[in-house]
Design an enzyme around this catalytic site. Structure first.
Site, PDB file in Angstrom:
ATOM      1  N   LYS A 227       0.850  -1.183   0.000  1.00  0.00           N
ATOM      2  CA  LYS A 227       0.000   0.000   0.000  1.00  0.00           C
ATOM      3  C   LYS A 227       0.886   1.233   0.000  1.00  0.00           C
ATOM      4  O   LYS A 227       1.892   1.280   0.700  1.00  0.00           O
ATOM      5  CB  LYS A 227      -0.919   0.016   1.224  1.00  0.00           C
ATOM      6  CG  LYS A 227      -1.996  -1.037   1.161  1.00  0.00           C
ATOM      7  CD  LYS A 227      -2.926  -0.976   2.350  1.00  0.00           C
ATOM      8  CE  LYS A 227      -3.946  -2.108   2.250  1.00  0.00           C
ATOM      9  NZ  LYS A 227      -4.701  -2.238   3.500  1.00  0.00           N
ATOM     10  N   GLU A 228       0.464   2.205  -0.828  1.00  0.00           N
ATOM     11  CA  GLU A 228       1.184   3.476  -0.861  1.00  0.00           C
ATOM     12  C   GLU A 228       0.207   4.605  -0.607  1.00  0.00           C
ATOM     13  O   GLU A 228      -0.983   4.493  -0.905  1.00  0.00           O
ATOM     14  CB  GLU A 228       1.932   3.676  -2.179  1.00  0.00           C
ATOM     15  CG  GLU A 228       1.061   3.906  -3.384  1.00  0.00           C
ATOM     16  CD  GLU A 228       1.861   4.147  -4.666  1.00  0.00           C
ATOM     17  OE1 GLU A 228       3.017   3.696  -4.772  1.00  0.00           O
ATOM     18  OE2 GLU A 228       1.307   4.793  -5.568  1.00  0.00           O
TER      19      GLU A 228
ATOM     20  N   LYS B 140       4.221  14.837  -7.633  1.00  0.00           N
ATOM     21  CA  LYS B 140       3.401  13.974  -6.770  1.00  0.00           C
ATOM     22  C   LYS B 140       4.346  13.035  -6.022  1.00  0.00           C
ATOM     23  O   LYS B 140       5.183  12.372  -6.625  1.00  0.00           O
ATOM     24  CB  LYS B 140       2.423  13.157  -7.609  1.00  0.00           C
ATOM     25  CG  LYS B 140       1.535  12.220  -6.768  1.00  0.00           C
ATOM     26  CD  LYS B 140       0.758  11.280  -7.661  1.00  0.00           C
ATOM     27  CE  LYS B 140      -0.679  11.683  -7.752  1.00  0.00           C
ATOM     28  NZ  LYS B 140      -1.462  10.752  -8.592  1.00  0.00           N
TER      29      LYS B 140
END
Length: 156
Positions: free
Chosen positions: A70-71, A83
């Site tokens: 998960k990021e 970003k």
């Protein structure tokens, strides 16, 4: 142990058009569709693409040394077209990394072209130093090329 790797891809499209993809959840959709040999899916766990959004990247079996990670988007600068995201669960963190950070930048060359740049920064515990070989710019380079192909096919 600290490290940094980066790579760039030139895109013959305006930076603003390229940022429309990179600066939103369109990026995940384009990558998921074009990177099926590596990714099974990209799930939005939380958020709308803004800062704080969490994505779950699930890999095809046997492609990566982990099933998923998960990021979280930690910074999105629409003016500078940058970003930042960081792995918050699974993946690299299970392999001895204390920090795995990815920055995507869109750098305007002129009104009709730009450069997409990906930078990975990582921090790895010394006892896992051999896992530094897991860090590669190849994945982000492939993703930038997939996005480039998508953008050029939709703008021409």
């Amino acid at each position: 142990m600290f490290g940094t790797v980066s790579g760039e891809v030139e895109v013959n499209a305006p930076a603003s058009v390229v940022w429309e993809v990179y600066g939103s959840l369109k990026l995940a959709a384009v990558i998921e569709k074009g990177f099926t040999d590596v990714l099974q899916k990209i799930e939005v766990v939380e958020g709308d693409g803004s800062v704080g959004t969490i994505l779950n990247l699930v890999f095809q079996p046997g492609v990566a040394p982990f099933a998923s990670y998960k990021e979280k988007f930690t910074m999105i600068d629409n003016e500078k077209r940058i970003k930042d995201s960081i792995v918050i669960e699974g993946g690299y963190l299970e392999m001895g990394f204390d920090r795995y950070f990815l920055r995507a930048e869109i750098i305007e060359k002129d009104e009709k072209s730009c450069i997409t740049k990906a930078t990975i920064e990582y921090e790895l515990r010394e006892e896992y130093a051999a896992n530094a070989s897991l860090v590669s710019i190849d994945g982000p380079m492939a993703m930038m090329n997939i996005v480039k192909t998508h953008i050029l096919s939709t703008t021409n």
